[in-house]
Write a protein that holds these residues in place. Structure first.
Motif, PDB file in Angstrom:
ATOM      1  N   ASN A 198       0.812  -1.222   0.000  1.00  0.00           N
ATOM      2  CA  ASN A 198       0.000   0.000   0.000  1.00  0.00           C
ATOM      3  C   ASN A 198       0.845   1.272   0.000  1.00  0.00           C
ATOM      4  O   ASN A 198       0.310   2.368  -0.133  1.00  0.00           O
ATOM      5  N   LEU A 199       2.183   1.157   0.112  1.00  0.00           N
ATOM      6  CA  LEU A 199       3.059   2.320  -0.090  1.00  0.00           C
ATOM      7  C   LEU A 199       2.908   2.842  -1.515  1.00  0.00           C
ATOM      8  O   LEU A 199       2.809   4.036  -1.752  1.00  0.00           O
ATOM      9  N   ILE A 200       2.893   1.931  -2.481  1.00  0.00           N
ATOM     10  CA  ILE A 200       2.839   2.314  -3.899  1.00  0.00           C
ATOM     11  C   ILE A 200       1.373   2.314  -4.337  1.00  0.00           C
ATOM     12  O   ILE A 200       0.892   1.385  -4.961  1.00  0.00           O
ATOM     13  N   ASP A 201       0.678   3.395  -3.976  1.00  0.00           N
ATOM     14  CA  ASP A 201      -0.734   3.514  -4.328  1.00  0.00           C
ATOM     15  C   ASP A 201      -0.878   4.252  -5.658  1.00  0.00           C
ATOM     16  O   ASP A 201       0.106   4.523  -6.342  1.00  0.00           O
ATOM     17  N   ALA A 202      -2.091   4.604  -6.015  1.00  0.00           N
ATOM     18  CA  ALA A 202      -2.362   5.244  -7.317  1.00  0.00           C
ATOM     19  C   ALA A 202      -1.712   6.613  -7.458  1.00  0.00           C
ATOM     20  O   ALA A 202      -1.509   7.091  -8.571  1.00  0.00           O
ATOM     21  N   ASN A 203      -1.367   7.261  -6.343  1.00  0.00           N
ATOM     22  CA  ASN A 203      -0.764   8.592  -6.409  1.00  0.00           C
ATOM     23  C   ASN A 203       0.741   8.585  -6.187  1.00  0.00           C
ATOM     24  O   ASN A 203       1.359   9.646  -6.142  1.00  0.00           O
TER      25      ASN A 203
END
Length: 195
Positions: A85-90
Motif C-alpha cells: 500500500n506504499l505504492i498507491d495510485a498517487n
C-alpha cells in the motif's frame, strides 16, 4: 445504554489492538537541500528528483529528462516489511500546480512479473532499497525504472511550468511482531520547475 455499551466495546477493541502489537505512528518530515526526508520507527525515506547524471535538483530545462527517486533505509535492528500500500495510485504522480492538470506517473505498472510471492518490500537491518523511475525511458543511457516499478510506455517531456510529485505516508510496516500503520497525516512531496 446501548450507546455506552457500543462505545465501551470500541474502546476495548482499540486497547486490545494496541496490546497485540499494532500502533499508529506519524512520520517526521524535514527538507534537506533539494530532497525531503521522512523518518518513522527507524525507517528513513529520502525523496528526491535527480537529473540523468544523478544530481538532485528542482529546476530542469524543457525537454530534459529527470528521475523521481525514493530511497528506503532501515536504520533499526529489526527486519522491516513494507506493505504494497506504499505504492498507491498517487505514488510519484506528477501534477501541474497552476491548473491542477494530472500528467500521470513515471511508471506504467507495479510488480509486473508474475509471482506468487507477497507483494511487499523487505528491508533487513542496515540495508536500503531504491525506487527510481525516469520520466522518459532512455534506452541509450540505460535509464529504466527499478523493480517493482515498470514502464512500458513513454511519457512526453513536460512543458514549461511548476509541478508537484510525491507519495502518501499512509502505509503499513511490519517490524518484528509489530504492525505499524503510518497515519498518513502528511504527504511527502516536492515542487519542481521546467524552464
Amino acid at each position: 445504554m446501548k450507546t455506552y455499551l457500543f462505545l465501551l466495546s470500541v474502546l476495548i477493541l482499540n486497547v486490545s489492538c494496541e496490546s497485540e502489537g499494532q500502533s499508529l505512528e506519524k512520520v517526521n518530515i524535514i527538507a534537506q537541500g533539494d530532497c525531503i526526508i521522512g523518518n518513522v520507527e527507524g525507517l528513513v525515506m529520502e525523496f528526491c528528483i535527480f537529473d540523468i547524471e544523478g544530481n538532485s535538483r528542482t529546476v530542469f530545462n524543457e525537454n530534459e529528462n529527470f528521475i523521481i527517486s525514493l530511497v528506503l533505509k532501515n536504520l533499526s535492528q529489526e527486519t522491516m516489511v513494507i506493505d504494497q500500500n506504499l505504492i498507491d495510485a498517487n505514488f510519484f504522480r506528477v501534477i501541474n500546480v497552476v491548473d491542477n492538470e494530472d500528467f500521470g506517473t513515471p511508471y506504467t505498472a507495479v510488480w509486473c512479473q508474475y509471482s506468487l510471492a507477497p507483494r511487499e518490500l523487505q528491508l533487513e537491518p542496515g540495508t536500503s532499497l531504491t525506487l527510481n523511475s525516469p520520466w522518459v525511458l532512455d534506452f541509450e543511457k540505460e535509464v529504466f525504472p527499478t523493480a517493482p516499478l515498470c514502464k512500458s510506455e513513454n511519457n512526453e517531456f513536460l512543458n514549461k511550468g511548476v509541478y508537484s510529485t510525491g507519495f502518501d505516508t499512509a502505509f503499513t510496516i511490519k517490524k518484528g511482531e509489530r504492525t505499524i500503520q503510518l497515519s498518513g497525516q502528511s504527504e511527502i512531496s516536492i515542487l519542481f520547475t521546467i524552464n
